[in-house]
Design a protein around this motif. Structure first.
Motif, PDB file in Angstrom:
ATOM      1  N   GLN A   1      32.543  45.814  29.678  1.00 50.21           N
ATOM      2  CA  GLN A   1      32.348  45.239  28.347  1.00 50.21           C
ATOM      3  C   GLN A   1      32.750  43.771  28.304  1.00 50.21           C
ATOM      4  OE1 GLN A   1      34.567  48.073  25.947  1.00 50.21           O
ATOM      5  NE2 GLN A   1      32.696  49.166  25.374  1.00 50.21           N
ATOM      6  N   MET A   2      33.850  43.420  28.974  1.00 48.04           N
ATOM      7  CA  MET A   2      34.241  42.015  29.017  1.00 48.04           C
ATOM      8  C   MET A   2      33.252  41.217  29.856  1.00 48.04           C
ATOM      9  SD  MET A   2      36.063  39.503  28.101  1.00 48.04           S
ATOM     10  CE  MET A   2      37.535  40.170  27.297  1.00 48.04           C
ATOM     11  N   ARG A   3      32.791  41.798  30.958  1.00 46.80           N
ATOM     12  CA  ARG A   3      31.789  41.109  31.783  1.00 46.80           C
ATOM     13  C   ARG A   3      30.533  40.834  30.987  1.00 46.80           C
ATOM     14  NH1 ARG A   3      26.294  42.114  32.926  1.00 46.80           N
ATOM     15  NH2 ARG A   3      25.759  40.928  34.793  1.00 46.80           N
ATOM     16  N   ASP A   4      30.073  41.829  30.207  1.00 47.53           N
ATOM     17  CA  ASP A   4      28.865  41.659  29.405  1.00 47.53           C
ATOM     18  C   ASP A   4      29.068  40.584  28.338  1.00 47.53           C
ATOM     19  OD1 ASP A   4      27.677  43.629  30.899  1.00 47.53           O
ATOM     20  OD2 ASP A   4      27.827  45.185  29.367  1.00 47.53           O
ATOM     21  N   ALA A   5      30.234  40.572  27.719  1.00 49.48           N
ATOM     22  CA  ALA A   5      30.529  39.558  26.698  1.00 49.48           C
ATOM     23  C   ALA A   5      30.496  38.165  27.310  1.00 49.48           C
ATOM     24  CB  ALA A   5      31.889  39.835  26.060  1.00 49.48           C
TER      25      ALA A   5
ATOM     26  N   LEU B   1      40.631  50.384  43.143  1.00 51.74           N
ATOM     27  CA  LEU B   1      39.506  50.070  44.020  1.00 51.74           C
ATOM     28  C   LEU B   1      40.003  49.733  45.424  1.00 51.74           C
ATOM     29  CD1 LEU B   1      37.242  47.914  41.661  1.00 51.74           C
ATOM     30  CD2 LEU B   1      36.794  50.243  42.470  1.00 51.74           C
ATOM     31  N   HIS B   2      41.114  49.039  45.494  1.00 55.58           N
ATOM     32  CA  HIS B   2      41.710  48.714  46.787  1.00 55.58           C
ATOM     33  C   HIS B   2      42.064  49.991  47.546  1.00 55.58           C
ATOM     34  CE1 HIS B   2      45.403  48.196  49.227  1.00 55.58           C
ATOM     35  NE2 HIS B   2      44.799  47.112  49.665  1.00 55.58           N
ATOM     36  N   HIS B   3      42.644  50.951  46.853  1.00 56.64           N
ATOM     37  CA  HIS B   3      43.017  52.207  47.503  1.00 56.64           C
ATOM     38  C   HIS B   3      41.766  52.977  47.950  1.00 56.64           C
ATOM     39  CE1 HIS B   3      45.772  55.541  48.389  1.00 56.64           C
ATOM     40  NE2 HIS B   3      44.794  56.328  47.995  1.00 56.64           N
TER      41      HIS B   3
ATOM     42  N   THR C   1      33.907  39.283  36.692  1.00 56.91           N
ATOM     43  CA  THR C   1      32.579  39.517  37.253  1.00 56.91           C
ATOM     44  C   THR C   1      32.662  40.185  38.624  1.00 56.91           C
ATOM     45  OG1 THR C   1      31.679  37.606  36.059  1.00 56.91           O
ATOM     46  CG2 THR C   1      30.415  38.422  37.930  1.00 56.91           C
ATOM     47  N   THR C   2      33.587  39.729  39.455  1.00 53.13           N
ATOM     48  CA  THR C   2      33.731  40.292  40.800  1.00 53.13           C
ATOM     49  C   THR C   2      34.232  41.729  40.747  1.00 53.13           C
ATOM     50  OG1 THR C   2      34.230  38.077  41.656  1.00 53.13           O
ATOM     51  CG2 THR C   2      34.767  39.939  43.066  1.00 53.13           C
ATOM     52  N   VAL C   3      35.215  41.990  39.887  1.00 52.09           N
ATOM     53  CA  VAL C   3      35.746  43.354  39.757  1.00 52.09           C
ATOM     54  C   VAL C   3      34.665  44.296  39.236  1.00 52.09           C
ATOM     55  CG1 VAL C   3      37.413  44.811  38.533  1.00 52.09           C
ATOM     56  CG2 VAL C   3      38.124  42.585  39.430  1.00 52.09           C
ATOM     57  N   ASN C   4      33.856  43.823  38.317  1.00 54.82           N
ATOM     58  CA  ASN C   4      32.785  44.659  37.781  1.00 54.82           C
ATOM     59  C   ASN C   4      31.773  45.022  38.869  1.00 54.82           C
ATOM     60  OD1 ASN C   4      31.370  45.795  35.295  1.00 54.82           O
ATOM     61  ND2 ASN C   4      29.767  44.464  36.098  1.00 54.82           N
ATOM     62  N   ARG C   5      31.419  44.055  39.704  1.00 52.83           N
ATOM     63  CA  ARG C   5      30.496  44.324  40.812  1.00 52.83           C
ATOM     64  C   ARG C   5      31.097  45.336  41.781  1.00 52.83           C
ATOM     65  NH1 ARG C   5      29.235  38.918  43.677  1.00 52.83           N
ATOM     66  NH2 ARG C   5      27.790  40.241  44.862  1.00 52.83           N
ATOM     67  N   ALA C   6      32.375  45.155  42.108  1.00 56.06           N
ATOM     68  CA  ALA C   6      33.039  46.079  43.024  1.00 56.06           C
ATOM     69  C   ALA C   6      33.087  47.485  42.436  1.00 56.06           C
ATOM     70  CB  ALA C   6      34.457  45.587  43.329  1.00 56.06           C
TER      71      ALA C   6
ATOM     72  N   LEU D   1      34.322  42.318  48.082  1.00 55.43           N
ATOM     73  CA  LEU D   1      34.488  42.097  46.650  1.00 55.43           C
ATOM     74  C   LEU D   1      35.916  42.384  46.189  1.00 55.43           C
ATOM     75  CD1 LEU D   1      31.144  43.628  45.290  1.00 55.43           C
ATOM     76  CD2 LEU D   1      31.768  41.203  45.391  1.00 55.43           C
ATOM     77  N   VAL D   2      36.507  43.456  46.708  1.00 51.49           N
ATOM     78  CA  VAL D   2      37.876  43.789  46.314  1.00 51.49           C
ATOM     79  C   VAL D   2      38.849  42.729  46.838  1.00 51.49           C
ATOM     80  CG1 VAL D   2      39.754  45.461  46.530  1.00 51.49           C
ATOM     81  CG2 VAL D   2      37.411  46.255  46.130  1.00 51.49           C
ATOM     82  N   ASP D   3      38.627  42.292  48.067  1.00 54.45           N
ATOM     83  CA  ASP D   3      39.464  41.232  48.630  1.00 54.45           C
ATOM     84  C   ASP D   3      39.387  39.980  47.760  1.00 54.45           C
ATOM     85  OD1 ASP D   3      41.113  40.113  50.842  1.00 54.45           O
ATOM     86  OD2 ASP D   3      39.355  38.863  51.191  1.00 54.45           O
ATOM     87  N   HIS D   4      38.183  39.621  47.348  1.00 51.57           N
ATOM     88  CA  HIS D   4      38.010  38.443  46.498  1.00 51.57           C
ATOM     89  C   HIS D   4      38.607  38.678  45.112  1.00 51.57           C
ATOM     90  CE1 HIS D   4      36.464  34.699  45.078  1.00 51.57           C
ATOM     91  NE2 HIS D   4      35.663  35.264  44.194  1.00 51.57           N
ATOM     92  N   SER D   5      38.515  39.910  44.603  1.00 50.42           N
ATOM     93  CA  SER D   5      39.100  40.231  43.303  1.00 50.42           C
ATOM     94  C   SER D   5      40.604  39.986  43.287  1.00 50.42           C
ATOM     95  CB  SER D   5      38.821  41.694  42.936  1.00 50.42           C
ATOM     96  OG  SER D   5      37.445  41.943  42.787  1.00 50.42           O
ATOM     97  N   ILE D   6      41.261  40.391  44.374  1.00 46.80           N
ATOM     98  CA  ILE D   6      42.713  40.187  44.475  1.00 46.80           C
ATOM     99  C   ILE D   6      43.039  38.699  44.462  1.00 46.80           C
ATOM    100  CG2 ILE D   6      44.732  40.513  45.965  1.00 46.80           C
ATOM    101  CD1 ILE D   6      43.324  43.087  47.000  1.00 46.80           C
ATOM    102  N   GLU D   7      42.292  37.945  45.249  1.00 48.05           N
ATOM    103  CA  GLU D   7      42.507  36.494  45.300  1.00 48.05           C
ATOM    104  C   GLU D   7      42.256  35.850  43.932  1.00 48.05           C
ATOM    105  OE1 GLU D   7      40.681  32.589  47.675  1.00 48.05           O
ATOM    106  OE2 GLU D   7      40.200  34.615  48.329  1.00 48.05           O
ATOM    107  N   ALA D   8      41.174  36.259  43.261  1.00 43.18           N
ATOM    108  CA  ALA D   8      40.839  35.689  41.953  1.00 43.18           C
ATOM    109  C   ALA D   8      41.887  36.058  40.909  1.00 43.18           C
ATOM    110  CB  ALA D   8      39.458  36.170  41.519  1.00 43.18           C
ATOM    111  N   TYR D   9      42.402  37.283  40.980  1.00 41.50           N
ATOM    112  CA  TYR D   9      43.440  37.725  40.048  1.00 41.50           C
ATOM    113  C   TYR D   9      44.705  36.872  40.206  1.00 41.50           C
ATOM    114  CZ  TYR D   9      46.780  40.905  37.785  1.00 41.50           C
ATOM    115  OH  TYR D   9      47.751  41.451  36.970  1.00 41.50           O
ATOM    116  N   HIS D  10      45.114  36.637  41.450  1.00 42.51           N
ATOM    117  CA  HIS D  10      46.281  35.795  41.683  1.00 42.51           C
ATOM    118  C   HIS D  10      46.046  34.381  41.157  1.00 42.51           C
ATOM    119  CE1 HIS D  10      47.632  38.588  45.181  1.00 42.51           C
ATOM    120  NE2 HIS D  10      48.140  38.965  44.039  1.00 42.51           N
ATOM    121  N   ARG D  11      44.811  33.913  41.274  1.00 36.71           N
ATOM    122  CA  ARG D  11      44.478  32.570  40.790  1.00 36.71           C
ATOM    123  C   ARG D  11      44.625  32.489  39.272  1.00 36.71           C
ATOM    124  NH1 ARG D  11      45.037  27.467  41.507  1.00 36.71           N
ATOM    125  NH2 ARG D  11      43.255  26.167  40.952  1.00 36.71           N
TER     126      ARG D  11
END
Length: 220
Positions: free
Chosen positions: A156-160, A211-213, A122-127, A82-92
């Motif tokens: 809160q943003m995920r819920d919104a 989370l990465h750390h 959504t991914t960061v929230n799950r992680a 999830l963290v790996d995907h979060s980084i990729e999604a953030y760059h996107r």
């Protein structure tokens, strides 16, 4: 009235070409366009993160996954993913904000950017939720974890985002359908915005970094 042969403005041309209900759809897109019209730059803080995959797995292999039981070991692997995907999604998101600016706020660019923000949040929230559980199990270092306030901002943003459909359909008592209700999350210079909700880019970047750390350097 336009002169013969004159081209329609880009926003109107896009609506005429692609939307089934031009009037209603154009109003919705114009509302979204208005919320992102101030975006002048890609304000996302850079993330220069990578995983020490080989050393981490060598340690796990020679210690029997560091003595973790199977559920805990599976959760660590899940957070890694999830963290790996979060980084990729953030760059996107950063790439799409740049495209959005270059397109002069074209509707499709807004949609793509909105979808990328939804995916990342959504991914960061799950992680974050899984990492909190691993922290309670003594596997992740509490000092390395994002603060409660940072995790709450993401949640809160995920819920919104998750309740956009209910709000538009008028099924949410807390957020009934009203004129001008936002149909999507959009980027501002320094935050993701959905109605009254804001998630600062610096907060999102901080949560991903921590989370990465935590997952890269577990206690055990």
């Amino acid at each position: 009235m336009r002169a013969a042969g004159a081209r329609a403005p880009p926003l109107k041309r896009s609506c005429e070409r692609t939307l089934l209900s031009p009037i209603c759809s154009c109003i919705s897109i114009l509302l979204a366009t208005r919320t992102v019209a101030r975006v002048q730059r890609n304000g996302l803080p850079p993330l220069n993160l990578s995983f020490d995959w080989v050393p981490s797995r060598v340690v796990d292999l020679f210690t029997g996954d560091r003595g973790r039981d199977r559920p805990a070991s599976a959760m660590v692997t899940h957070v890694f993913r999830l963290v790996d995907h979060s980084i990729e999604a953030y760059h996107r998101i950063g790439e799409l904000v740049d495209e959005l600016i270059a397109s002069q706020i074209h509707p499709r660019a807004i949609f793509r950017c909105s979808s990328a923000i939804e995916e990342c949040v959504t991914t960061v929230n799950r992680a974050g939720r899984m990492a909190q559980r691993l922290m309670k199990l003594g596997i992740f270092d509490k000092a390395a974890m994002p603060s409660k306030a940072e995790l709450l901002a993401v949640t809160q943003m995920r819920d919104a985002i998750e309740h956009i459909d209910e709000r538009l359909l008028g099924h949410s008592s807390k957020s009934p359908n009203v004129a001008g209700a936002p149909a999507m999350v959009t980027p501002d210079d320094d935050a993701a915005v959905l109605g009254p909700h804001r998630l600062e880019w610096v907060t999102l970047a901080s949560v991903i970094t921590k989370l990465h750390h935590a997952v890269n350097y577990p206690i055990r």
